[in-house]
Design a protein around this motif. Structure first.
Motif, mmCIF file in Angstrom:
data_model
loop_
_atom_site.group_PDB
_atom_site.id
_atom_site.type_symbol
_atom_site.label_atom_id
_atom_site.label_comp_id
_atom_site.label_asym_id
_atom_site.label_seq_id
_atom_site.Cartn_x
_atom_site.Cartn_y
_atom_site.Cartn_z
ATOM 1 N N PHE A 173 -104.962 1.241 1.813
ATOM 2 C CA PHE A 173 -104.446 2.197 0.825
ATOM 3 C C PHE A 173 -104.835 3.630 1.188
ATOM 4 N N ASN B 206 -104.432 8.767 2.993
ATOM 5 C CA ASN B 206 -104.773 8.924 1.581
ATOM 6 C C ASN B 206 -103.753 8.181 0.732
ATOM 7 N N ALA B 207 -104.034 8.149 -0.551
ATOM 8 C CA ALA B 207 -103.210 7.347 -1.445
ATOM 9 C C ALA B 207 -101.757 7.815 -1.458
ATOM 10 N N GLU B 208 -101.553 9.108 -1.293
ATOM 11 C CA GLU B 208 -100.177 9.589 -1.346
ATOM 12 C C GLU B 208 -99.370 9.084 -0.152
#
Lengths: 338, 517
Positions: free
Chosen positions: B317, B337-339
């Motif tokens: 993730f 990163n999460a994005e």
């Protein structure tokens, strides 16, 4: 805290918060109204447009910075350096403008360069704060405390212990930026209003405002929710820096000078306005319109004390202090009664 | 209900003749106009484990808090050693030997293990703290709990199961006569649970009365001498050991038949991998992990707590830095990163919904749209679209809240988890990683979650489920990767997906290649 009963999904809780939220929202406004009434009763001149103009334009500096500060605090940060940053930026602006006169003569060109310098410096100073906090991972309190002392010292050094004064002829051209205005409303008030409206929209209706609140509430949740925590934080300091620059741009024409005592304690007044307005010092919830109300409350107290001889104006600080503490006590009381 | 009432009206008293240490007699409790407990009578006898079971919101926590002085009863009485008492506060209850171990830990994160165990009861030598004795006693307690922890370790740095053990050590140090345990095994692995059970046996022998709650009914069947089942604030059944099997317990809790907890297993939509992970490594936590995931598949990840499952998924993730290669739909991706993960079509539902999943101080709408906020905002956020999304989520995931504006922190665990699932699904992911889908939620809601997960796979999403509950992995997944010490110890499919094989792999008793060696 141990008492929070997560298993009971009591609807009473939901209703309770909703109701209390209204009181919380109304509190600062109520205080403002009371102040206005008191002011009027003590001295009818209080509501004269000249007096109002005075109060508002002097509050505008704090107000412009406080809007930026609302975002910083909402995202769980703090900036103690804004007062001395104003002094530093004002000092540099004046020195730059004075230095440019031989080359460019006295005219708007010099002033525009001076203004640009102010905004630029603000952005840079904000970025330095923000980078130290987000990239180096140093506590915001420490970083900005250090910067506060550094800026203050630099101004004193630049002024050689005295005052840095703007060239007189430039000063008289620049003067209308503080004293002039549109439709009888002075520029600082207009700028404050525009900044506040943009700030309110950004806080309530944009992803950026939502992200600031998310970070201030729970940084981990924000990170797992695809929020660029460091960048958003950094931006709060940069924006605040630019707003400090903007406040300086409006401040310089007022006195045409900068000294060791310029912007003294403004950081505290700025933070106080934000907190009085209902923004949580611990972050997670911010309210720009509340900040505006907070600024007005502080400005009016100062003004009322000056207009009446009920209490010595020297006690202004003490009264402000009491109000700040009271505002937080009330916040706390509401929180625990929930 | 009436049948149950008939059974319950015959109070079992045959072998348990000893007087109770602590009892609730006809206790009622209301919060504002809402009555939470109705006429609750529970007896805790010395040397007996009394299990209190029921769905979330059944009133178990409230009953326990009343027994331990955290809440007052609105009516009825608390009887200690035959005398009616009122505990003005929890400290008073503790002083009289009644200790509650909270489900959510009450440990000061920055203090050491030893400081926490003796917090508020520090041993002193004259004016000064007696560090030597406290340390020695801490060591002794931790040894007893078979938890090899340094008493000086900072509490923030120890794992969740270790924290649970510290909580238990803390209670033991107070020489409790009545020990109330609120889901003590929720965060424990099988091995740690065994250690806890041995301690419970030992405490029983010493004559301690224990009240025990758990959603894990097999545990209840194993250790409880007496079982009380609560539903909607009422006691619906009281039974002695052996009188109820697990199915009957679940039925009594839910009030309906739960024979089909899991929807029928479904095969993947094809062999074509959606996600390919190769040689994935995260520091020393995850080593050289490779696996694939197909469209419409529900892939399980089993293993002990600390085996690196969560870390692996957090790495995928992008919230942990990693090395190795990841391909989605055959195209290599780098996720930092999460994005980036979300853009690549991968989302993750974190294990700890309160720490990493939801903002408890905000309402449902803000929580729901936080991850996919870009979809709702041009320059400003489209409030109407947000409200519509919330409407849809409430219907789709059967979210039950007293009002739309309720703070998520005031919702029940199961409903919080539903909001969280709705939140990550708003990102319209191709790959959904769900870490502990049903931690701390009740049986009825669990079943709902299994249906949700099944539907996601049916709709073409690829799902990874991490779970410490063996039945969950076995019931949901056709293929399971078992992790041990940061590696995939083996992969099991079809008929091999059973408890025995998975446990052996997780414990390192058996080695298995990825199907071909």
């Amino acid at each position: 805290m141990a008492m929070t009963d997560t298993t009971s999904n009591a609807p009473a809780n939901g209703k309770g918060t909703g109701f209390k939220f209204d009181i919380q929202a109304l509190g600062p406004i109520l205080a403002l109204v009371v102040l206005i009434v008191i002011g009027y009763l003590l001295n009818p001149d209080f509501l004269a447009s000249k007096n109002i103009t005075n109060v508002l334009s002097r509050s505008a500096f704090i107000g412009i910075m406080a809007v930026g500060m609302t975002f910083v605090i909402t995202a769980g940060g703090l900036d103690l350096s804004v007062g001395s940053m104003t002094a530093f930026i004002a000092g540099i602006m004046i020195m730059v403008m004075n230095a440019l006169i031989p080359a460019l003569g006295t005219g708007w060109g010099v002033i525009l360069i001076g203004m640009g310098t102010g905004l630029m410096l603000g952005a840079i100073a904000g970025a330095v704060n923000g980078l130290l906090i987000t990239r180096m991972g140093i506590e915001a309190f420490i970083v900005t405390l250090g910067m506060m002392v550094i800026f203050r010292s630099l101004v004193t050094w630049m002024a050689d212990g005295g005052t840095i004064s703007l060239n007189f002829s430039i000063g008289s051209i620049y003067e209308p930026v503080y004293y002039g205005g549109l439709f009888g409303i002075r520029w600082p008030i207009i700028v404050f209003a525009v900044v506040a409206i943009l700030g309110e929209i950004a806080m309530r209706h944009t992803a950026y405002g939502r992200h600031c609140a998310a970070i201030g509430s729970n940084e981990q949740v924000a990170r797992y929710s695809a929020v660029h925590v460091k960048n958003v934080r950094l931006m709060t300091y940069v924006v605040l820096g630019i707003l400090v620059g903007l406040a300086s741009v409006l401040y310089v024409p007022r006195l045409g000078s900068a000294s060791n005592s310029t912007g003294l304690l403004w950081e505290l007044e700025t933070i106080a306005a934000v907190i009085i307005g209902g923004t949580l010092l611990s972050g997670g919830f911010g309210r720009v319109w509340g900040t505006v109300v907070g600024v007005l409350i502080l400005g009016l107290i100062d003004n009322i004390l000056n207009l009446t001889d009920l209490v010595s104006p020297y006690l202004n600080g003490a009264i402000q202090g009491v109000i700040i503490i009271l505002a937080v006590v009330l916040q706390r009381a509401r929180k625990s009664s929930r | 209900m009436s049948a149950n009432a008939a059974i319950q009206s015959e109070p079992p008293q045959a072998e348990m003749s000893a007087a109770p240490i602590l009892a609730l007699r006809n206790v009622q409790r209301s919060f504002g106009p809402i009555q939470i407990l109705f006429d609750i009578s529970i007896e805790l006898h010395p040397g007996e484990v009394h299990a209190l079971i029921g769905e979330n919101g059944a009133g178990k926590s409230t009953a326990m808090k009343i027994m331990s002085g955290y809440l007052e009863a609105s009516d009825g009485e608390i009887v200690l050693d035959g005398q009616p008492v009122t505990f003005a506060r929890s400290r008073e209850a503790e002083a009289r030997g009644v200790t509650l171990i909270h489900q959510e830990f009450n440990l000061a994160q920055l203090l050491s293990v030893e400081q926490n165990i003796f917090l508020g009861h520090e041993l002193k030598k004259g004016w000064l703290l007696d560090h030597a004795t406290m340390r020695a006693q801490t060591r002794e307690l931790l040894d007893r709990l078979e938890t090899p922890l340094d008493p000086r370790a900072k509490t923030a740095d120890i794992s969740v199961p270790e924290k649970q053990m510290v909580e238990i050590a803390k209670a033991l140090s107070r020489k409790a006569r009545v020990l109330i345990m609120d889901e003590p095994t929720a965060a424990l692995t099988t091995r740690e649970t065994e250690v806890l059970f041995r301690q419970i046996d030992r405490l029983k022998e010493e004559g301690t009365a224990i009240l025990y709650t758990s959603h894990k009914l097999d545990e209840v069947a194993r250790i409880a001498d007496r079982i009380t089942v609560m539903r909607d604030g009422h006691i619906v059944r009281t039974a002695l050991r052996g009188e109820l099997n697990e199915d009957q317990m679940a039925e009594a809790m839910v009030g309906r038949d739960l024979s089909d907890m899991f929807p029928p297993k479904r095969p993947a939509d094809g062999a074509e991998p959606v996600l390919e992970v190769k040689n994935f490594t995260i520091g020393t936590l995850v080593k050289d992990v490779s696996f694939t995931l197909a469209r419409g598949e529900i892939l399980g990840f089993a293993g002990l707590v600390g085996s690196g499952r969560t870390e692996l998924m957090e790495g995928l993730f992008g919230v942990r830095s990693s090395t190795g290669s990841v391909a989605i739909n055959g195209r290599p991706v780098r996720i930092h990163n999460a994005e980036e993960a979300m853009t690549a079509g991968l989302v993750y539902l974190p294990e700890d919904r309160k720490e990493n999943g939801l903002i408890l101080t905000q309402d449902m709408r803000r929580n729901l749209t936080l991850l996919a906020l870009k979809k709702f905002s041009n320059i400003v956020i489209d409030r109407k679209a947000e409200e519509a999304a919330l409407d849809k989520a409430i219907v789709e995931f059967d979210i039950r809240a007293p009002s739309r504006d309720v703070l998520v922190g005031n919702m029940s665990g199961g409903n919080q988890q539903k909001v969280l699932l709705a939140k990550i699904m708003l990102a319209e992911p191709q790959i959904v990683i769900i870490d502990e889908p049903t931690r701390g939620i009740d049986v009825g809601t669990k079943q709902q979650f299994y249906t949700f997960i099944h539907k996601l796979a049916e709709a073409g999403h690829s799902v990874i489920v991490i779970s410490s509950e063996m039945t969950e992995v076995i019931g949901l997944c056709d293929r399971v990767c078992v992790m041990r010490r940061g590696r995939i110890e083996g992969e099991v499919t079809g008929q091999e997906v059973n408890e025995d094989v998975i446990v052996r792999l997780a414990m390192g008793l058996e080695k298995k290649g990825n199907g071909h060696d």
